[in-house]
Each structure stands twice: as structure tokens, then as C-alpha cells.
Scaffold this active site. Sequence first.
Site, PDB file in Angstrom:
ATOM      1  N   LYS A  85      41.696  71.716  36.738  1.00  0.00           N
ATOM      2  CA  LYS A  85      40.416  71.053  36.511  1.00  0.00           C
ATOM      3  C   LYS A  85      39.937  71.296  35.080  1.00  0.00           C
ATOM      4  O   LYS A  85      39.997  72.426  34.588  1.00  0.00           O
ATOM      5  CB  LYS A  85      39.414  71.595  37.532  1.00  0.00           C
ATOM      6  CG  LYS A  85      38.055  70.927  37.550  1.00  0.00           C
ATOM      7  CD  LYS A  85      37.212  71.532  38.663  1.00  0.00           C
ATOM      8  CE  LYS A  85      35.844  70.883  38.772  1.00  0.00           C
ATOM      9  NZ  LYS A  85      35.050  71.449  39.888  1.00  0.00           N
ATOM     10  N   SER A 160      33.187  67.835  42.453  1.00  0.00           N
ATOM     11  CA  SER A 160      33.496  67.548  41.069  1.00  0.00           C
ATOM     12  C   SER A 160      34.984  67.684  40.731  1.00  0.00           C
ATOM     13  O   SER A 160      35.410  67.305  39.644  1.00  0.00           O
ATOM     14  CB  SER A 160      32.699  68.501  40.161  1.00  0.00           C
ATOM     15  OG  SER A 160      33.040  69.866  40.413  1.00  0.00           O
ATOM     16  N   SER A 184      32.837  71.087  45.931  1.00  0.00           N
ATOM     17  CA  SER A 184      33.631  70.438  44.895  1.00  0.00           C
ATOM     18  C   SER A 184      35.137  70.610  45.035  1.00  0.00           C
ATOM     19  O   SER A 184      35.891  69.949  44.328  1.00  0.00           O
ATOM     20  CB  SER A 184      33.188  70.928  43.514  1.00  0.00           C
ATOM     21  OG  SER A 184      31.919  70.424  43.194  1.00  0.00           O
TER      22      SER A 184
END
Length: 486
Positions: A85, A160, A184
Site C-alpha cells: 500500500k 483505503s 481498510s
Amino acid sequence: MLSRDPLLLLSATRLAALIRARAVTSAEVVETHIRHIERVNPTLNAVVADRFDAARAEARAADALLDRGEPAGAPPFLGVPCSIKESFAVAGMPNSAGLVARAGVRAAEDAVTVARLRAAGFIPLGVTNVSELCMWMETNNRLYGRTNNPYDPARTAGGSSGGEAAVVGAGGAPIGLGSDIGGSIRMPAFFNGVFGHKPTGGLVPTSGQFPLPGERGLRFMTSGPIARRAEDLMPVLRVLAGPDAGDPSCAPMPLGDPAAVDLAGLTVLSIEHDGVRAVSDDLLAAQRRAAEALAARGATVREGRVELLARALDIWTAMLAVAGGVTFRSLLGDGRPVSLPRELARWSTRRSAHTLPALGLTLLEDIGKRLPARIERAVELGKALRAELVARIGERGVMLYPTYPRPAPRHYAPLLPPFQWTYTAVLNVMEMPATQVPLGLNEEGLPLGVQVAAIHGNDHVTIAVAQHLERSFGGWVPPSLSWCRR
């Protein structure tokens, strides 16, 4: 298209074993995944910056190490590709968290979790897209744009960690590294048909990420694996876990063995909704099938309700509010608080550098500050909810709970109504481990799934249940990728 190359279907554990046995080279495994990302990423927009040339060189180095003849001493995941990420620092790679003001920021060194993955032999292929400042359930920002779902690009990949889940769900990486402060890891994993594990608060350090909550909120924000196969969850979690000087919330914590969990002695509390946000029929049916599969192994299943879950939004926002740290308004301005009226006016004429959900969260933060008595009351409710869940789940139990009220919605649909992500968020402030488990596809070809939660420190129990449900229902179902033209 995906099924033509079996290397795109295997777990990281299996790929590592094949590489060690010299049945396949790391160079072949890495190149296969790179070529696949190059095919799918133009539509998905999941990988926002790649390091393919460096990954190829690292794969050749891994093969050379094995060629020297000491596979027993090699790291456990030597030569296996992964994705990271973008909010995690990866040396030399962008680290903006989707904020336009940080477009030129590059990480000088790896975050501790990235360093631990590398030390275990993983080879990062690149960094993946996030929602703006990692604080919304749709991965979209003004810097990189929007990420799309591999099962249907017209639908959200979640957030996210949407870029992570999309690339893993599409077959582009066997595992990815995500973070989770409100769902997330679990929501994107659900929408993209894969496994995602949110560890117990304080088990995995947060050091080297941007942004971070205040010190008291570090146990609410956790880092963990997103994986296409359940057998990878615990080995990768063992790699990630352990104290780090940069995270004062992280403490030594023993990790149990999923193989030692006796499902016949398990108590399963199945909660089908929070009492506020209705859950779709296909997800309810999938959760019931999961409960039945556990009952067939001798588990005791009890359906129930927890009334305080109806207050999940108040509890999550209040407990984060008292955690301290830099305000979201200041984060949006990269240290200088933004003017909400000005940014809303700019947004209305498409000139704002920020997304509407980010501006909405700023407004929510402002409202919360004006209601201190309500925040204090909600924090007390959160403590009561934590005590009730721990008591009802117990040392030898799990809770089945929806990950989201419906399968992956179309883009922008989560804005109305905007607070359905509380199904995952509430477990963050409970600091409880939770594993998102895929449960096949619905009639529209969209992934189904369920969260499996447990009391603090029982990560191995939720993962054991995930492994059993994978055997029962097949786990990740690779998408057809019928939209892929290359």
C-alpha cells in the site's frame, strides 16, 4: 485469462516451496506477475508506481542464492512477489497517501513492516492506490485517480487499501500489505473476493506509515496481510508482528497456531446486522451457510444481537477523537489547516485538490469537537461494548458479522448513505482481531464474504475458521477479467 497460468493462482507459501525446490525460478514467478499486472492495471489502476526492474534484479539474486546450494537457510518467502500500500514507506517509492500536496514525497527507507517482508524474502513489485489520506472506503484521490474492481470495473474496489485488494483479487500478487483503521483491509478484501486480516491492536507496528493517528489511537490502526489464499495469513502475520521502537503501542504478544484450534469446541456467535443498517439477502444467506459449515464440524452456533452495535458510528468517531494527534483538517493541508468553505467552493467548480469524502470527514471532525459531552458518553459506550463482546465471544469463540451491508457497490454509491462502513470500523476501536473470508460469488458475479472476529490475541482462531471456510466454500474465486483486452 487468469487461469491460463497456474502461478497466478497459488499462495505465497506454495510459490515459496516451489522456488526452494527449484521447480520454478523466482525470476519466472516475478515475471509472470509483472506481465499480468501490465495487462490488468490499465483498467484497474491499482498499482500507482512500480519497481519492476528492481524486482527482476532481486528475483535473479534470489535464484543465485539458491543456486549456491543452501535452500534450508533461505528466508521463508525467498523470491516471492508482493505488493505494498502506497501509505507505507518503501525506499525510493512515492509515499503521498493520495494527497496532492505530497506528490513529490519519496520514502528514504522502508517502513518496519516492509523491511520485515523483505527480510522474509518477499520482493515488492510496486505500491498501490489509496483513498485520500486513507480515510474513505472508496479508493480515489486527485493524485492517482480511482481504482476499479476486477470483478466489475464499474464497482468500487473499497478503501483505503483498495489498490492492494484489487491487485491481489485480480491475481497480480499472492499477498499484499494493507492497513486498517476503519475497515481498510477487510472492506477492500471483501469487495475484491480475497482474504484480509486485521490483527489484534498492538500486535503489528505502524511505524513508517503516513498518516498516523495520535499515540492513543495507534492500537486502533493495524497493519496486516491481504491474501488470495488463507494459508498465507498466519505465516505473513508472524513476519509482521512484534515490537518496534517507533510504535509505543506495540508490545510482545504470543501468536497461537491455527492448526491447534479444535473447531468442535468452538462457540460461534452469529450477528447478522447492527440493528440500523440492513444487510442484503445474499450476504445473510452466505453468513448462514458459513455458520452451518462450522456447526457441521461440531461448533456450537448461537444467533444473537448486540444492541450497542447500533451506536457503532458514535463509538468509532468518539474513540478516535480522544486518541489525539494531528487533525484531519491539518493533514489535508499537509500541515496547514484547510478552509472547508473555500475547498467546498473549489470542489463545486472542480478546482479542489481534495475529494468530497475527505471534505465531508473534515466537517464530521468539526461537528464532533462541538459536542464534548456526546463524545465522552460514546467513549463509555465503547468500553461497555468491548466488555460485552469479550464476554459473549469468550476464549474459545468467534463472532460472525457482516463486512459490509451489500456486495461491492457501484462507484460513488457509498456516499448515500455514507456510514455503512461502521460494520468494520467498530472492531478497530474494540482492538479485536478480525478476518474477512470470501464465500463465493452472488448471481451478479460479485464476491460474498463475512468477518470472523475473536477476543484480543486470538488471531489464530479467526484464521483457523477462515481456513476451514475456504475448504468448505472454495475461498477466492478468480475473476473472469472479461473486460481485459490485452
